[in-house]
Structures are given as C-alpha cells and as structure tokens.
Design a protein around this motif. Sequence first.
Motif, PDB file in Angstrom:
ATOM      1  N   PHE A  15      13.097   6.565 -11.165  1.00  0.00           N
ATOM      2  CA  PHE A  15      12.512   7.161  -9.973  1.00  0.00           C
ATOM      3  C   PHE A  15      10.989   7.186 -10.053  1.00  0.00           C
ATOM      4  O   PHE A  15      10.419   7.233 -11.139  1.00  0.00           O
ATOM      5  CB  PHE A  15      13.010   8.597  -9.814  1.00  0.00           C
ATOM      6  N   GLN A  16      10.361   7.196  -8.887  1.00  0.00           N
ATOM      7  CA  GLN A  16       8.898   7.316  -8.871  1.00  0.00           C
ATOM      8  C   GLN A  16       8.475   8.639  -9.503  1.00  0.00           C
ATOM      9  O   GLN A  16       7.536   8.693 -10.283  1.00  0.00           O
ATOM     10  CB  GLN A  16       8.380   7.217  -7.435  1.00  0.00           C
ATOM     11  N   VAL A  17       9.193   9.707  -9.160  1.00  0.00           N
ATOM     12  CA  VAL A  17       9.018  10.983  -9.851  1.00  0.00           C
ATOM     13  C   VAL A  17      10.215  11.127 -10.790  1.00  0.00           C
ATOM     14  O   VAL A  17      11.347  11.199 -10.324  1.00  0.00           O
ATOM     15  CB  VAL A  17       8.988  12.152  -8.856  1.00  0.00           C
ATOM     16  N   PRO A  61       0.813  -1.216   0.000  1.00  0.00           N
ATOM     17  CA  PRO A  61       0.000   0.000   0.000  1.00  0.00           C
ATOM     18  C   PRO A  61       0.850   1.273   0.000  1.00  0.00           C
ATOM     19  O   PRO A  61       2.055   1.217   0.242  1.00  0.00           O
ATOM     20  CB  PRO A  61      -0.810  -0.112   1.300  1.00  0.00           C
ATOM     21  N   ASN A  62       0.229   2.408  -0.264  1.00  0.00           N
ATOM     22  CA  ASN A  62       0.925   3.697  -0.225  1.00  0.00           C
ATOM     23  C   ASN A  62       1.566   3.894   1.135  1.00  0.00           C
ATOM     24  O   ASN A  62       0.967   3.621   2.162  1.00  0.00           O
ATOM     25  CB  ASN A  62      -0.047   4.846  -0.482  1.00  0.00           C
ATOM     26  N   GLY A  63       2.799   4.376   1.105  1.00  0.00           N
ATOM     27  CA  GLY A  63       3.496   4.651   2.352  1.00  0.00           C
ATOM     28  C   GLY A  63       4.073   3.423   3.016  1.00  0.00           C
ATOM     29  O   GLY A  63       4.555   3.490   4.151  1.00  0.00           O
ATOM     30  N   ALA A  64       4.081   2.285   2.328  1.00  0.00           N
ATOM     31  CA  ALA A  64       4.598   1.050   2.927  1.00  0.00           C
ATOM     32  C   ALA A  64       6.113   1.092   3.072  1.00  0.00           C
ATOM     33  O   ALA A  64       6.683   0.382   3.897  1.00  0.00           O
ATOM     34  CB  ALA A  64       4.192  -0.147   2.073  1.00  0.00           C
ATOM     35  N   GLY A  65       6.771   1.925   2.255  1.00  0.00           N
ATOM     36  CA  GLY A  65       8.230   2.001   2.334  1.00  0.00           C
ATOM     37  C   GLY A  65       8.926   1.428   1.116  1.00  0.00           C
ATOM     38  O   GLY A  65      10.129   1.145   1.168  1.00  0.00           O
ATOM     39  N   LYS A  66       8.204   1.296   0.016  1.00  0.00           N
ATOM     40  CA  LYS A  66       8.799   0.714  -1.193  1.00  0.00           C
ATOM     41  C   LYS A  66       9.874   1.636  -1.773  1.00  0.00           C
ATOM     42  O   LYS A  66      11.001   1.211  -2.034  1.00  0.00           O
ATOM     43  CB  LYS A  66       7.699   0.452  -2.240  1.00  0.00           C
ATOM     44  N   SER A  67       9.500   2.894  -1.942  1.00  0.00           N
ATOM     45  CA  SER A  67      10.481   3.842  -2.502  1.00  0.00           C
ATOM     46  C   SER A  67      11.662   4.022  -1.556  1.00  0.00           C
ATOM     47  O   SER A  67      12.812   4.134  -1.993  1.00  0.00           O
ATOM     48  CB  SER A  67       9.814   5.192  -2.762  1.00  0.00           C
ATOM     49  N   THR A  68      11.373   4.047  -0.276  1.00  0.00           N
ATOM     50  CA  THR A  68      12.447   4.188   0.708  1.00  0.00           C
ATOM     51  C   THR A  68      13.454   3.044   0.574  1.00  0.00           C
ATOM     52  O   THR A  68      14.665   3.252   0.677  1.00  0.00           O
ATOM     53  CB  THR A  68      11.847   4.207   2.126  1.00  0.00           C
ATOM     54  N   LEU A  69      12.942   1.850   0.302  1.00  0.00           N
ATOM     55  CA  LEU A  69      13.821   0.696   0.111  1.00  0.00           C
ATOM     56  C   LEU A  69      14.685   0.882  -1.135  1.00  0.00           C
ATOM     57  O   LEU A  69      15.912   0.668  -1.105  1.00  0.00           O
ATOM     58  CB  LEU A  69      12.975  -0.574  -0.002  1.00  0.00           C
ATOM     59  N   GLU A  81       5.473  -1.648  -8.245  1.00  0.00           N
ATOM     60  CA  GLU A  81       4.386  -1.316  -9.161  1.00  0.00           C
ATOM     61  C   GLU A  81       3.035  -1.508  -8.490  1.00  0.00           C
ATOM     62  O   GLU A  81       2.815  -2.456  -7.749  1.00  0.00           O
ATOM     63  CB  GLU A  81       4.490  -2.203 -10.415  1.00  0.00           C
ATOM     64  N   HIS A  82       2.127  -0.558  -8.760  1.00  0.00           N
ATOM     65  CA  HIS A  82       0.758  -0.683  -8.265  1.00  0.00           C
ATOM     66  C   HIS A  82      -0.154  -1.342  -9.289  1.00  0.00           C
ATOM     67  O   HIS A  82      -1.248  -1.798  -8.951  1.00  0.00           O
ATOM     68  CB  HIS A  82       0.186   0.697  -7.913  1.00  0.00           C
ATOM     69  N   ASP A  83       0.279  -1.343 -10.554  1.00  0.00           N
ATOM     70  CA  ASP A  83      -0.534  -1.896 -11.631  1.00  0.00           C
ATOM     71  C   ASP A  83      -0.498  -3.425 -11.554  1.00  0.00           C
ATOM     72  O   ASP A  83       0.462  -4.056 -11.986  1.00  0.00           O
ATOM     73  CB  ASP A  83       0.010  -1.395 -12.972  1.00  0.00           C
TER      74      ASP A  83
HETATM   75  N1  LIG Z   1      12.626  11.707   3.712  1.00  0.00           N
HETATM   76  C1  LIG Z   1      11.614  11.306   4.521  1.00  0.00           C
HETATM   77  N2  LIG Z   1      11.488  11.817   5.752  1.00  0.00           N
HETATM   78  C2  LIG Z   1      10.497  11.412   6.570  1.00  0.00           C
HETATM   79  N3  LIG Z   1       9.591  10.492   6.247  1.00  0.00           N
HETATM   80  C3  LIG Z   1       9.657   9.939   5.026  1.00  0.00           C
HETATM   81  C4  LIG Z   1      10.673  10.317   4.096  1.00  0.00           C
HETATM   82  N4  LIG Z   1      10.500   9.606   2.962  1.00  0.00           N
HETATM   83  C5  LIG Z   1       9.429   8.823   3.176  1.00  0.00           C
HETATM   84  N5  LIG Z   1       8.917   9.002   4.415  1.00  0.00           N
HETATM   85  C6  LIG Z   1       7.782   8.274   4.992  1.00  0.00           C
HETATM   86  O1  LIG Z   1       8.143   6.921   4.979  1.00  0.00           O
HETATM   87  C7  LIG Z   1       7.025   6.129   4.647  1.00  0.00           C
HETATM   88  C8  LIG Z   1       7.337   5.292   3.437  1.00  0.00           C
HETATM   89  O2  LIG Z   1       7.381   6.134   2.302  1.00  0.00           O
HETATM   90  P1  LIG Z   1       7.688   5.590   0.847  1.00  0.00           P
HETATM   91  O3  LIG Z   1       7.745   6.758  -0.053  1.00  0.00           O
HETATM   92  O4  LIG Z   1       8.852   4.703   0.884  1.00  0.00           O
HETATM   93  O5  LIG Z   1       6.380   4.747   0.541  1.00  0.00           O
HETATM   94  P2  LIG Z   1       5.967   3.952  -0.767  1.00  0.00           P
HETATM   95  O6  LIG Z   1       5.750   2.559  -0.389  1.00  0.00           O
HETATM   96  O7  LIG Z   1       6.943   4.215  -1.846  1.00  0.00           O
HETATM   97  O8  LIG Z   1       4.576   4.631  -1.105  1.00  0.00           O
HETATM   98  P3  LIG Z   1       3.911   4.954  -2.530  1.00  0.00           P
HETATM   99  O9  LIG Z   1       3.272   3.703  -3.004  1.00  0.00           O
HETATM  100  O10 LIG Z   1       2.896   6.005  -2.216  1.00  0.00           O
HETATM  101  O11 LIG Z   1       4.989   5.436  -3.430  1.00  0.00           O
HETATM  102  C9  LIG Z   1       5.860   7.090   4.444  1.00  0.00           C
HETATM  103  O12 LIG Z   1       5.122   7.130   5.642  1.00  0.00           O
HETATM  104  C10 LIG Z   1       6.525   8.396   4.177  1.00  0.00           C
HETATM  105  O13 LIG Z   1       5.726   9.457   4.624  1.00  0.00           O
END
Ligand SMILES: Nc1ncnc2c1ncn2[C@@H]1O[C@H](COP(=O)(O)OP(=O)(O)OP(=O)(O)O)[C@@H](O)[C@H]1O
Lengths: 329, 249
Positions: free
Chosen positions: B86-88, B39-47, B204-206
């Motif tokens: 990148f996502q963006v 789901p959104n905000g799960a931490g995928k992009s952060t990984l 991917e969400h699709d």
């Molecule tokens: N630089 C940052 N500083 C603080 N919090 C962050 C930062 N980057 C991401 N977060 C938080 O970490 C969590 C994971 O964010 P992330 O962008 O990794 O989610 P995601 O799985 O990629 O979501 P989406 O599907 O919407 O892209 C979110 O709660 C986000 O708000």
Amino acid sequence: MREIMIVTRENLINLILASLLLAVPFAADAFGQPFYITLATRIAILALAATGLNLALGLGGLVSFGHAAFFGIGGYVAGILAAHAFSGDPLVFGLPGSKQMWVIWIVALILSGLVGLAIGAISLRTSGVYFIMITLAFAQMVYYFAISWPAYGGEDGLSILVRNQFPGVNTMRPLTFFLICYVILLLALALFALIRASRFGTALQAARQNEVRVATVGIQPYRIRLTGFAISAAVTGLAGALFADLNRFVSPSMLSWHMSGELIVLIILGGTGRLFGPLAGAALYVIFEYALGGLTERWQFFLGLILLVVVLFARGGLLGLLAGKARHG
Amino acid sequence: MVEPVLQISNLVKNFGALRATDGVTLDLRPGEIHALIGPNGAGKSTLIHQICGTLRQDSGTIRFAGQDIGSLGVADRARLGLGRTFQVSSIAPDFSGLRNVMLAVQAKQGSSFRFFKPVMRDRSLIDTAMAMLERVGLTARARIPAAELSHGERRQLEIAMALALGSKAFLLDEPMAGMGPEGSKSLTRFLDTLRQEAPILLVEHDMDAVFALADRISVLVYGRIIATGTVEEIRRDPTVRTAYLGDHA
Ligand SMILES: Nc1ncnc2c1ncn2[C@@H]1O[C@H](COP(=O)(O)OP(=O)(O)OP(=O)(O)O)[C@@H](O)[C@H]1O
Ligand SMILES: [Mg+2]
C-alpha cells in the motif's frame, strides 16, 4: 503452551489471582461463612461470562453490546430444562428435560453458540457504532421475547427449586458448586489462551488491528470474526447456565442491556484482551458492589468514576497497571 | 505473444463528478516490471485499489491468471496470487514483524481455522516467515512490534508478506517513498531480482528507480493513460514531457 508457562510478571499476577479466588471459599468454608463462597462463585461465573466476551471484544475488537442475550439464553436453558425435568412434561420432539448439569451445559453451549452465529451473521456486516447498536437491538429482542413468554414465567422469571445435579457430588454444598464453576473458568481461560496463540487467534487479532491487511493476505475477516463471535457467545451462554444454578432463579434481567454493559465494564476494568482481565475485572466489580453497595445506593456512581479513570489513564485496566503492556508475539 | 498475467480493459471509476479512472487499458506480462507513473492525484492508487478489490470499478474488466476477477472480493483475489503493498503501509501494528509475515504464511498454507496449536511454536510458519524477512533484510528486526518499525522497514515488511503469499503478480504502490537514498538503492536491486519470481506493476515517483527497473512505462494523467512504451520511448515522448517529466527526462 510454553509461552504461557514462562514466568512473566503477568503470569505471576495471574497465578496469584487464581490462587486467591480458590483460597477464599476454602477459608470461608472453614469459618462457616457461606456468603463469601457465594461471592467468590459469583466472581467466577461473571469472569467466565466476560472471558467469553473477551474473545470477541478483546481479541476480535468486536464491541458486542448484546452478550446478555447469550448469558440469558444459557440461564433459561438451565431453568427450562430443570422445570421440565421436575414436571415430567416433554420439552421438544418428545425429549425430556434434565437436571444433569452436564446436559444443561452442552445444550447451553450449543444453543447460545447457534444464536451467536445467527446474530453475528447479520451484525458483522456492520462495524463500529452500528455493530454496537445492532447487537444491542438483537439482545433487546430476546429480552422482550422472554418477558412476553408466560409459559416460563414471563416478567417474573423462573425458579429452579433444587440446584441441578452433577454426578458424584452434592451441588447444594456451596463449596462444591464453587469448585465446579472454578474448574470451568480455568478450562475457559485455557481455551482463551490456546485460541489467542493459534492461527485462528492470529487472524482474529489481526482483523481487529487491520481488516484490510487480513483480506490482503487472502483471509476473509468476516468468516474469522463470525467464528470468533459464535465461540464467544457459547462461552458466555455456559456462564449463564451456571449463574442460573447459583441463584436457582432465572429472569429476563439476565437478558437486559445492563447485563451486556456490565460484561463490557468487567473487561475494561480488568484489561481488554488480557487472559485474566475478566477475572480481575469481575473480582473488582463484585467486591466493589459488596463493599460500597452496603454503604450507599449510589455505588454505581463510584463505579462509573473508576471506569472513567481507567479509560482515561489506565487503558490496560487493572492488569495493565500491575503487569505492564501486553505482548503479542 | 505471451498471454499477459494481468489484463485491464476500459476501466472506469468515478468519485462523484471526478473521473479518477478514465477508460484505462493496461497489461502486465510475465517477467516484466511495468511502471505506472503520473502526477499526484492522477489516479494511480485508485487503479491499484480496483485491481486488488479494495475499490470496485464502475465499468470495465480485470482479468488475472486467465480469469475475470472484477467481481471477486479482496481475499479471493489475494488467494489467486495478487500480492500488493500500500502507499500508506498496511500492517498489524501490535504484532511483531515476524507474526505479520506468519499471518501471510498461514494464509498461503491454507486454513486459518486451527484453534489449538500455538503459532509461535510452529516451525513451518516461523521458518518460512523468517526466510521471507531475510530476503527483504529485516531479520534483525523480526521480533519488534511492527508499530515500532520505521517507515521504510514497514515497506519491507509488506513486501515480505507479499512474497510469503507466493504471489503471481506484485502490485507495489510507491515502495520507495520515505526510504532514503540507501534504502531506495537496495530496494531497486531487490526488485530487479524479484521480477524473475513474478511480474511487477510498479507505481513510483522515484524516476531513477523507474528508469533503472522498468521494461515498460505507462503514464497516467487525470485518470487516462496518455502513453505506454519502453523507457526510451517515454523519455522522448513530447506529451509526457509536458505533462509529467518536465526537466527529469
Ligand atoms: N475514496 C475517494 N473518494 C473520493 N475521491 C477520491 C477517493 N480516493 C481518491 N480520490 C481522488 O481521486 C483522485 C486520484 O487519487 P489517487 O489517490 O488515485 O491518486 P494517485 O495517482 O495515487 O496520487 P499520488 O501520487 O498522490 O499517490 C484524486 O483526485 C483523489 O483526491
Ligand atoms: Mg497514490
């Protein structure tokens, strides 16, 4: 260089600017008006200094508020080498001074380039406002160092009794000295054009647009920027050496933050990152200073107004107005 | 078993009180597409950011091509062969698409410290870059400033840049987003062939694309991997259904 040779509107304007700058001193010489030759020489030298800054600021997006340091270092190189050549005292390591311009130029290029490398190495670890402030701080350090160094005139500066020499010509003749500065300016512009079109220039400009993108393809933005900053410093340093020879005088004012600001203003007026932006800006600035400076002490106030208009309504500066949007390949 | 190309172990990343990556262990094997969903905000992009080095993990290890890369910078990791989007979209907007890809080609060829030869007359750069643009279907738009490209075209451009790097693994963060149905379909076909070149970690969400492409799927929820398995295993997994898939399965 085919890109540069193509007849675009911008190239046409560049050609006109370069021709005008060349024509005016010849006309002034013919009519016995050396003052206008000096004015044109001033334009050429300031354009050269700003072309140096344009590498860092225009291509690299590095808003250096400390380029007066390099300009002044170049000036002091000319002054100090000339002073030692005159007195006969050795300079360092038993090496003598020199009255030869080409020796002075090489020393000015190398020394300001090295100082640029040192200042850049630290400053480029920051970005944005911090970068602006730290470059300013370094330049102020150099400024106060010069002020408190009595051996070379301290606050009063250092006179160059006779303009330094260049083999085969009489540099005291205004037109001759102008031509020397003009040729060096053209060489620096050619260097700018080459760098801008090169691999290095591609990376430098990309780092301005998107630092993360550059790193993501495996290029370290820091190294690219540092190299660009050092080259930029060296070119501005060379201009400083010529400026000292033009005035036959060098003082800490060349190192002051006003000077750094002036160089930034020149570039913004002319068109940031444009090949002939510095020349257009320098011409505008010097003509403005001459025309309004006679009428009112407050000419800088009107300059400020113009600058405001440019920043708000004509982001591309004078060249942007005349030649349209820049093309980047 | 073959050695994985990318091996992430016990990765942890905190943003203040928020644990965005919570002990993630995950690998990417040669030739596979490993989808990362959640789901959104799960931490995928952060990984993805931690794998590429744009963010530094708090603890845990990242091994790539047999080497611990957890403390390397972004550029060094890229040179080892981590290609990413990148996502963006992240592009140099003033440059044309062509010159963007040429930047990647020159990085791949070696030195960017060449000061005099104009790149726009450098056939080795241009031809290679054009070949990459052709592969992603951007030939006709090559000379347009990247800022003027559509959202989907920028994604294609980023992929062309990753291709030009000769990447040993691709990390793609939502490449289908904003593509439109036609674009998604052709990109799905393209990624299907891309896996032969190098394995793909695909965020991917699709779900149509994910189910069509993935050899394995990992599901990330609140920074934790709650399941990893084949498409069938994931579709059947009851915890995944409640946490993410819902009616999609
Ligand atoms: N630089 C940052 N500083 C603080 N919090 C962050 C930062 N980057 C991401 N977060 C938080 O970490 C969590 C994971 O964010 P992330 O962008 O990794 O989610 P995601 O799985 O990629 O979501 P989406 O599907 O919407 O892209 C979110 O709660 C986000 O708000
Ligand atoms: Mg994301």
